[in-house]
Design an enzyme around this catalytic site. Structure first.
Site, PDB file in Angstrom:
ATOM      1  N   HIS A   1       0.884  -1.158  -0.059  1.00 50.87           N
ATOM      2  CA  HIS A   1      -0.172  -0.052   0.094  1.00 50.87           C
ATOM      3  C   HIS A   1       0.882   1.191   0.055  1.00 50.87           C
ATOM      4  O   HIS A   1       1.967   1.285   0.671  1.00 50.87           O
ATOM      5  CB  HIS A   1      -0.905   0.098   1.220  1.00 50.87           C
ATOM      6  CG  HIS A   1      -1.876  -0.871   1.243  1.00 50.87           C
ATOM      7  ND1 HIS A   1      -1.909  -2.032   2.021  1.00 50.87           N
ATOM      8  CD2 HIS A   1      -2.993  -1.400   0.276  1.00 50.87           C
ATOM      9  CE1 HIS A   1      -2.876  -3.010   1.894  1.00 50.87           C
ATOM     10  NE2 HIS A   1      -3.610  -2.620   0.707  1.00 50.87           N
TER      11      HIS A   1
ATOM     12  N   CYS B   1     -15.911   6.152  84.978  1.00 49.36           N
ATOM     13  CA  CYS B   1     -16.847   5.225  85.604  1.00 49.36           C
ATOM     14  C   CYS B   1     -16.726   4.126  84.644  1.00 49.36           C
ATOM     15  O   CYS B   1     -16.842   4.243  83.414  1.00 49.36           O
ATOM     16  CB  CYS B   1     -18.257   5.692  85.873  1.00 49.36           C
ATOM     17  SG  CYS B   1     -19.196   4.484  86.686  1.00 49.36           S
TER      18      CYS B   1
END
Length: 547
Positions: free
Chosen positions: A149, A302
């Site tokens: 190509h 406590c």
């Protein structure tokens, strides 16, 4: 397989001896009527651990590229494309070549077997139309790839720039529709450098770094700040030490964590990061309500605590109480005297199992990690003691027993610390195994017996090493020397037995192969050998063979 040892016998490396292994030659049918003989180890020694520095990265990459280029008679960019596709595993590439042949191999990767380039352009006139920009340009401004190509240089350049900026430059494919062919990297480099030289440099850097980032057998050293080194090794189930001093697991790139498997360590590290601070704070500042099990924080002096559900309970023991109390007692409750109440123990265990179990393993893991950090400082004090003894002209001239004992202490301390997260997952419900509850309990007792023996002897070795032996008399000094030597051997044997127990008795019961640990090394985590040293060994081997 041959073994190479340094002069002090402290560092050992393994490398392949080609002369002793003739079974690695592979007969490759190239598909073109000829036979090629591929020697998978024909390029000299390959130590089990090899350090690749910034300076040797290109040479290391070229070593693998050259092997594939020579064997298959390929261009560099084609060989690189094949190796990137197979994660730089040359042996895997050659295996596929043998089984499926060149044509199938190349088609799957996107490599074209024929080169079209020069003779195709000769067919054209001086002006050619580019099918991308639909412009007629001079034939000299057109470029044809190996796939056949061709497009104008401008379109090719734009295509390459986009791919490089997107981080896809390792395998840039042809622009043609449904074409999987890989573009010639030399063409990419020339066209991009004409437009942007910095981008061409970036492209070359991507190609170079792909040798590490796409390679199953190579990983960057995870040091912070990064030392710039990478490690190449053939077996991923190992722990290795980089030249920067960092020891890490090659499989997961985490710190060296055996006898934990990678999965166990990943879960444990995440758990500690997510929960350790919260769990520690909760264990100190809160207690679970015996009725609704919500965690209650004590905000007064406590010890009679109220939950939002209305239940009152004793802060000291966590037991339910009445709501009234005097200076000396709480209504309906007394915890000053110990009572072996089985029901209370069971109820409390159900409420606090998760917290108590996790803290048990975490606290011991952290205690040994903290001890390791403190003992690491002994390196400096130990050297000062040795120097002091040398100045005094001590009767002992060899102090390797001290350094060996210290190395043994460091390694065993790491092993015992990581044995706790291993036990947390191995004997919990998070790891699937084929053990019954009774079998798991038996193996748990076996493991914990060995773990406790190792733990006790590590503490004894630590005690001996920390003694101020530079102030001792000759008799005391020689006695301590023998104790440290003996204790080092004892600890080494116990470490080995613990690993044998884990590998043979425990991990064998786990389904699958997800939990694999690095083998125990008596000499400690193996140090990687630099690439340049390997080349010296290769030269030495060549000279020896030729002689």
């Amino acid at each position: 397989m041959a073994e190479y040892a340094s002069s002090d016998d402290e560092e050992r490396y393994q490398y392949y001896d080609d002369d002793d292994d003739d079974d690695d030659d592979v007969d490759v049918d190239g598909g073109d009527g000829g036979d090629e003989i591929v020697s998978l180890r024909s390029h000299g020694c390959r130590p089990a651990f090899k350090i690749i520095t910034k300076e040797s990265l290109m040479a290391a990459q070229e070593e693998d590229l050259r092997m594939v280029m020579d064997v298959l008679s390929l261009k560099e960019h084609v060989a690189r494309t094949l190796l990137i596709h197979y994660r730089w595993d040359a042996e895997k590439l050659l295996e596929v070549l043998v089984e499926e042949g060149k044509e199938k191999l190349y088609a799957d990767v996107g490599v074209t077997m024929m080169e079209h380039g020069k003779h195709i352009m000769s067919r054209f006139s001086s002006v050619v139309m580019c099918n991308i920009c639909i412009e007629e340009v001079s034939a000299n401004e057109m470029t044809t790839m190996d796939c056949g190509h061709f497009f104008c240089n401008t379109c090719w350049t734009e295509h390459f720039i986009v791919k490089i900026n997107d981080g896809q430059s390792r395998r840039i494919r042809c622009m043609a529709h449904q074409c999987n062919a890989i573009c010639d990297e030399e063409i990419v480099r020339n066209l991009v450098s004409a437009r942007d030289l910095n981008l061409a440099v970036k492209f070359d850097r991507f190609l170079l770094e792909s040798y590490i980032e796409d390679n199953r057998k190579i990983k960057w050293c995870p040091s912070v700040p990064h030392c710039g080194n990478a490690i190449r090794m053939d077996d991923p189930q190992f722990e290795v030490e980089c030249s920067c001093g960092l020891q890490f697991c090659f499989s997961c790139s985490s710190e060296a964590h055996s006898p934990c498997s990678c999965q166990m360590w990943e879960m444990w590290a995440k758990k500690c990061q997510d929960e350790s601070e919260t769990v520690n704070w909760i264990s100190v500042h809160t207690k679970p309500c015996p009725k609704c099990r919500k965690l209650v924080e004590k905000n007064g002096g406590c010890n009679l605590v109220y939950c939002i559900c209305g239940q009152t309970f004793c802060w000291l023991c966590g037991g339910a109480t009445g709501s009234d109390h005097t200076w000396t007692s709480i209504a309906g409750h007394s915890c000053g005297r110990f009572k072996d109440n089985e029901k209370v123990k069971v109820d409390r265990a159900k409420r606090e199992t998760y917290l108590v179990r996790y803290l048990h393993y975490y606290n011991r893991y952290k205690a040994h990690k903290d001890s390791f950090k403190l003992e690491s400082k002994l390196k400096e004090t130990m050297q000062a003691k040795i120097s002091n003894l040398e100045d005094k002209q001590c009767i002992c001239k060899d102090f390797s027993w001290v350094t060996n004992g210290l190395s043994r202490l460091f390694r065993s301390r790491q092993i015992i610390s990581y044995s706790y997260p291993f036990a947390y997952y191995m004997f919990g419900d998070l790891i699937e195994n084929d053990l019954t509850k009774k079998e798991k309990e038996i193996k748990k007792n076996l493991f914990e017996d060995q773990q406790q023996q190792l733990e006790a002897n590590i503490e004894k070795l630590s005690l001996y090493i920390e003694k101020p032996f530079d102030q001792f008399s000759n008799d005391e000094f020689m006695e301590l020397r023998m104790k440290i030597i003996t204790q080092s051997v004892v600890v080494d044997n116990l470490c080995s037995k613990l690993y044998e127990c884990i590998e043979n008795e425990l991990l064998g019961s786990i389904s699958g192969e997800t939990h694999i640990i690095a083998p125990y090394k008596s000499k400690g985590v193996e140090k990687a050998l630099e690439l340049s040293v390997c080349r010296d060994m290769e030269t030495s081997n060549t000279e020896r063979n030729s002689g």
